[in-house]
Design a protein around this motif. Structure first.
Motif, PDB file in Angstrom:
ATOM      1  N   VAL A  26      52.133  -2.916  11.616  1.00 28.71           N
ATOM      2  CA  VAL A  26      50.819  -2.701  11.006  1.00 28.71           C
ATOM      3  C   VAL A  26      49.709  -2.894  12.045  1.00 28.71           C
ATOM      4  O   VAL A  26      48.591  -2.403  11.884  1.00 28.71           O
ATOM      5  N   SER A  81      53.703   1.263   7.267  1.00 26.90           N
ATOM      6  CA  SER A  81      52.660   0.406   7.844  1.00 26.90           C
ATOM      7  C   SER A  81      51.405   1.176   8.293  1.00 26.90           C
ATOM      8  O   SER A  81      50.294   0.751   7.969  1.00 26.90           O
ATOM      9  N   LEU A  87      49.611   2.219   5.177  1.00 30.81           N
ATOM     10  CA  LEU A  87      48.947   1.057   4.599  1.00 30.81           C
ATOM     11  C   LEU A  87      47.642   0.762   5.337  1.00 30.81           C
ATOM     12  O   LEU A  87      46.591   0.561   4.716  1.00 30.81           O
ATOM     13  N   ALA A  88      47.706   0.771   6.686  1.00 32.67           N
ATOM     14  CA  ALA A  88      46.524   0.482   7.493  1.00 32.67           C
ATOM     15  C   ALA A  88      45.412   1.497   7.230  1.00 32.67           C
ATOM     16  O   ALA A  88      44.243   1.127   7.024  1.00 32.67           O
ATOM     17  N   ILE A 103      44.079   1.043   3.433  1.00 27.97           N
ATOM     18  CA  ILE A 103      43.235  -0.132   3.222  1.00 27.97           C
ATOM     19  C   ILE A 103      41.915   0.016   3.966  1.00 27.97           C
ATOM     20  O   ILE A 103      40.853  -0.376   3.464  1.00 27.97           O
ATOM     21  N   GLU A 104      41.958   0.609   5.169  1.00 27.35           N
ATOM     22  CA  GLU A 104      40.725   0.872   5.937  1.00 27.35           C
ATOM     23  C   GLU A 104      39.799   1.801   5.145  1.00 27.35           C
ATOM     24  O   GLU A 104      38.584   1.605   5.078  1.00 27.35           O
ATOM     25  N   TRP A 157      39.561  -3.682   8.812  1.00 32.79           N
ATOM     26  CA  TRP A 157      40.953  -3.857   9.250  1.00 32.79           C
ATOM     27  C   TRP A 157      41.529  -5.179   8.745  1.00 32.79           C
ATOM     28  O   TRP A 157      42.746  -5.325   8.611  1.00 32.79           O
ATOM     29  N   THR A 175      43.904  -5.301   5.676  1.00 35.93           N
ATOM     30  CA  THR A 175      45.274  -4.803   5.868  1.00 35.93           C
ATOM     31  C   THR A 175      46.242  -5.964   6.068  1.00 35.93           C
ATOM     32  O   THR A 175      47.336  -5.986   5.501  1.00 35.93           O
TER      33      THR A 175
END
Length: 384
Positions: free
Chosen positions: A22, A144, A147-148, A151-152, A158, A161
């Motif tokens: 991640v 990952s 996901l990053a 969420i960003e 960041w 995350t």
């Protein structure tokens, strides 16, 4: 077959892959947030690799004193705390402290499954179950960067995350208390004398194979951790677009590991390792000089190397597997420290494109070690 060993190992490596990878897509954002250079930023990876080295060394002693489940639970708790700490860090020095503990805990979470799957699987299914185990790493690594990026996009930060990703080790911790694992995980049952004799006899060949694996792992992690940065610097992509290339890399890795979990190839493990290392080196060169999609394709060519190496190591040292895997992860950590600091330094002085040429060099060394192991050790009784 001991299925609880297999299940908890697959879950553990999923957690390891998700948390480990991640950071790659977030790396440019972390550099920007703390206003630091590539060389300084590389310490984020280097410190976690240094602590991974320490945890791999400590794990050998912990596994002789405590059962594997207890050690794994401790690793999961430490992983949750360190990720929340990185998310909350107000300056880069605090972030580095938590990065150190992140590597310490991740080293334990990654070591245990590589021991349990060979112990829990039958000899004819071992290679395929190990490929399946590391396909879980591929699934997690694929998720990952998504996901990053997700969420960003939702939060604009960041930091969230890392917070959301702690759900994975929390789930592992809860699952480890399931009744199927009660009284199943025991301490090493070898006597101190037997352990000492094995360690002395196997040290050189174990370290040789550990180095073989570590050079290849260094090349693999170099691409996965720097691909987003390469796409942003060399191709001027934004975070979402550059994260997609990291996703492509892990899609290729997942396809490669899934294929090796299903199909058994007729050639020897040594030949398969050689083909994997050589083709990965070619793909990196094509990725730098022709098109970056070849860098994503490295995920496919490098995919079988790690699980096949574990299978090879477990066949050489079936009664000393805790130590053999521990040595392998220790040398992985040392090699990753060297790689991250070298890549950071070369990126600052000559650019990210030139830094990526370290990959083919590492893979060449791995190829040479793969093909000289039998020459140096196979004829000697100490290699068995």
């Amino acid at each position: 077959m001991i299925w609880p060993y297999i299940f908890i190992s697959y879950f553990s490596l999923f957690v390891f892959g998700l948390c480990d990878n991640v950071r790659g897509p977030l790396f440019p954002e972390i550099l920007k947030a703390f206003a630091i250079s590539d060389s300084m930023g590389s310490w984020m990876y280097a410190l976690s690799s240094i602590s991974g080295f320490i945890s791999s060394y400590l794990a050998r002693h912990l596994l002789r004193r405590y059962d594997r489940r207890f050690v794994l639970q401790g690793g999961a708790i430490a992983l949750i705390i360190s990720m929340l700490g990185m998310a909350a860090s107000l300056n880069f020095w605090f972030f580095l402290v938590f990065s150190f503990f992140f590597g310490l805990s991740l080293g334990i979470v990654g070591l245990i499954p590589n021991v349990l799957v060979p112990l829990g699987s039958s000899s004819e299914k071992k290679q395929q179950l190990l490929a399946g185990l590391h396909a879980m790493y591929g699934v997690a690594s694929l998720l990952s960067p998504l996901l990053a990026a997700g969420i960003e996009w939702l939060t604009g930060s960041w930091r969230w995350t890392f917070v959301v990703a702690t759900i994975a080790p929390l789930g592992l911790l809860f699952y480890s208390f399931h009744s199927s694992h009660k009284d199943l995980h025991k301490k090493s049952e070898h006597s101190r004398e037997h352990h000492h004799r094995n360690r002395k006899m196997n040290l050189k060949p174990q370290l040789f194979l550990a180095l073989m694996v570590s050079f290849c792992v260094a090349a693999e992690i170099m691409i996965s951790s720097r691909l987003a940065l390469y796409m942003r610097r060399a191709w001027n992509y934004d975070m979402e677009q550059s994260s997609l290339y990291v996703t492509y890399f892990f899609v290729c890795m997942l396809i490669g590991r899934t294929m090796f979990a299903i199909v058994r190839f007729p050639t020897s493990i040594r030949n398969q390792l050689s083909i994997s290392a050589a083709s990965s080196a070619v793909m990196i060169l094509l990725g730098i000089n022709v098109h970056p999609l070849f860098l994503a394709g490295v995920g496919f060519t490098v995919a079988p190397f790690y699980p096949m190496s574990i299978s090879w190591i477990s066949s050489k040292f079936p009664h000393d597997l805790d130590a053999a895997v521990s040595y392998m992860m220790t040398t992985d950590s040392v090699m990753l420290v060297v790689m991250h600091l070298l890549v950071g330094k070369i990126t600052d002085s000559a650019g990210i494109s030139n830094a990526l040429y370290l990959g083919p060099l590492f893979l060449l060394l791995s190829f040479l070690l793969t093909n000289t192991f039998e020459y140096f050790f196979e004829r000697k009784p100490s290699a068995e």
